[in-house]
Design an enzyme around this catalytic site. Structure first.
Site, PDB file in Angstrom:
ATOM      1  N   ARG A 112       0.839  -1.212   0.000  1.00  0.00           N
ATOM      2  CA  ARG A 112       0.000   0.000   0.000  1.00  0.00           C
ATOM      3  C   ARG A 112       0.870   1.257   0.000  1.00  0.00           C
ATOM      4  NH1 ARG A 112      -1.729   2.244   4.434  1.00  0.00           N
ATOM      5  NH2 ARG A 112      -2.134   0.335   5.595  1.00  0.00           N
ATOM      6  N   TYR A 116     -16.162  14.485 -16.088  1.00  0.00           N
ATOM      7  CA  TYR A 116     -16.776  13.170 -15.895  1.00  0.00           C
ATOM      8  C   TYR A 116     -17.772  13.263 -14.733  1.00  0.00           C
ATOM      9  CZ  TYR A 116     -17.051   8.177 -14.830  1.00  0.00           C
ATOM     10  OH  TYR A 116     -17.504   6.908 -14.572  1.00  0.00           O
ATOM     11  N   ASP A 124      -7.248  17.017 -15.537  1.00  0.00           N
ATOM     12  CA  ASP A 124      -7.485  15.618 -15.875  1.00  0.00           C
ATOM     13  C   ASP A 124      -7.164  15.475 -17.364  1.00  0.00           C
ATOM     14  OD1 ASP A 124      -8.608  13.209 -16.689  1.00  0.00           O
ATOM     15  OD2 ASP A 124     -10.233  13.307 -15.215  1.00  0.00           O
ATOM     16  N   LYS A 138      -8.166   4.224 -19.397  1.00  0.00           N
ATOM     17  CA  LYS A 138      -8.464   4.667 -20.755  1.00  0.00           C
ATOM     18  C   LYS A 138      -7.238   4.502 -21.663  1.00  0.00           C
ATOM     19  CE  LYS A 138     -12.533   5.711 -19.150  1.00  0.00           C
ATOM     20  NZ  LYS A 138     -12.403   5.584 -17.716  1.00  0.00           N
TER      21      LYS A 138
END
Ligand code: LCS
Length: 394
Positions: free
Chosen positions: A58, A111, A183, A208
């Site tokens: 992590r 988005y 973004d 993407k």
């Protein structure tokens, strides 16, 4: 160690290589949750940050680190943080930057869940947000307040493909004491580098174009300096939304063909956009490569290629669009974008449904809007599929 001077295509193949300490040509998948310490003092030194090394996945992992290094290099940034999804990357930026009482200026064309996250969770935490048309820089300037901490944009914006002037907005944000996060999912680092244009933070949905094969959910945040990196890493360590080693491996593999894929997406995108624009049943098409795009000139200055995503509306409105969406055969009726396969979807009822009608229409996400992500299949086959689907519209 590779030189930072490599050509962009070579960089896609070799970026992140220096993180690999094995003799393997490809960074191995370190499918482990934890790492041995040599001694108690070694463990303590790693935890205290006095020594570099891996502790627990992590908090860092060599496979993830190599992929992060590759994206940071391609984005001309300093460091990057691999996240479990694009939304985890968006949330990392919000949670690292925002405190109760802070104000955000956000593009009204983003988005859907990005807007909804600010309007629900962060609103509950005492953060306010104004959503403005960032394709008009003056609207950004007017919305800035003394409490504005963050300006957040997508260019091109999802799903209307409107552009925002990154350089001018960065300047305005900095003058107001705010940071600019961009973004960059829709163009990928192959076609646009917001940090080089003055932005402070870049995020991507790795899901993407960067991964490009529709088989991974992932996200990334790219930053410009070590201080910001440490601050963000600490937030991500605590919130826990990291990518896992296997997905990081797949993304790193995808990056090797990013340049080839993006060029083909753009080549197919140009041909499909021109075909749609000339078709008698199409009302309008918005694609950064078309001269009819309202900000074509800005696009020419700001990015080096138009990407593969376009928006359009049919003369017959939503009912004609519905026939088109239900009639495609090779193109998939599915959300997401940026994969090798062509995907087509209806933002008003799908990706942007969470906005509600008023907010959606304010962002010009009309009922008739269709979004098409052009894949890298044969362009003739994409156009043939769209032709047969358009022929079914009465
Ligand atoms: N940013 C942009 C611009 C996006 O398009 C998406 C997802 C995200 C962030 C979030 O990334 P994720 O968590 O899904 O990896 N966009 C989607 C879309 O337009 N259709 O499906 C997902």
């Amino acid at each position: 160690m590779i030189s930072k001077e490599l050509n962009a295509q070579s960089m896609c193949i070799h970026a992140g290589e220096s993180i690999n300490e094995s003799r393997a040509v490809v960074q191995p998948i370190y499918q482990t949750s934890t790492f041995r310490f040599d001694s108690t003092s070694h463990g303590a030194a790693l935890f205290a940050g006095r020594q570099e090394g891996y502790i627990y996945t992590r908090m860092g992992n060599p496979t993830i680190r190599a992929m992060e290094e590759a994206v940071a290099t391609l984005e001309k940034g300093k460091r990057a943080l691999g996240c479990g999804s694009g939304m985890a990357a968006v949330n990392t930026v919000f949670s690292a930057e925002l405190s109760a009482g802070d104000h955000v200026v956000c593009s009204q064309v983003v988005y859907g869940p990005t807007m909804t996250l600010l309007n629900t969770v962060y609103k509950r935490f005492g953060v306010t947000a104004d959503f403005v048309d960032t394709s008009d820089t003056d609207q950004v300037i007017r919305a800035l307040k003394p409490t504005t901490r963050l300006v957040y944009i997508e260019s091109p914006g999802n799903p209307t493909i409107e552009l925002s002037d990154i350089q001018k907005i960065a300047h305005a944000a900095h003058n107001a004491g705010a940071v600019l996060a961009v973004d960059n999912t829709f163009l990928s680092p192959w076609f646009q580098n917001p940090l080089a244009l003055g932005a402070d933070i870049v995020i991507h949905s790795l899901t993407k174009f960067i991964n490009g094969h529709a088989d991974v959910i992932g996200g990334i945040v790219v930053v410009k300096d070590d201080e910001t990196y440490k601050r963000y890493r600490s937030v991500l360590n605590q919130t826990g939304g990291v990518i896992d080693p296997f997905n990081a491996f797949l993304v790193h593999r995808g990056i090797k063909t990013l340049g080839l894929r993006m060029e083909r997406h753009a080549q197919n995108g140009m041909a499909v956009a021109r075909f749609l624009e000339a078709h008698p049943k199409i009302d309008w098409v918005r694609y950064p490569g078309l001269k009819s795009h309202p900000q074509y000139e800005l696009g020419q200055r700001q990015h080096s290629g138009p990407g593969g995503v376009m928006a359009f509306e049919l003369k017959g409105g939503f009912s004609a669009g519905e026939t088109l969406l239900n009639s495609v055969e090779m193109c998939a009726l599915a959300v997401s974008l940026g994969g090798v396969e062509s995907l087509i979807q209806h933002p008003a009822s799908m990706t942007h449904a969470s906005l509600g009608k008023e907010q959606r229409l304010a962002a010009r996400v009309t009922d008739g809007l269709i979004r098409l992500s052009v894949g890298i299949e044969s362009c003739d086959d994409i156009i043939a599929d769209l032709t047969q689907a358009l022929d079914r519209i009465p």
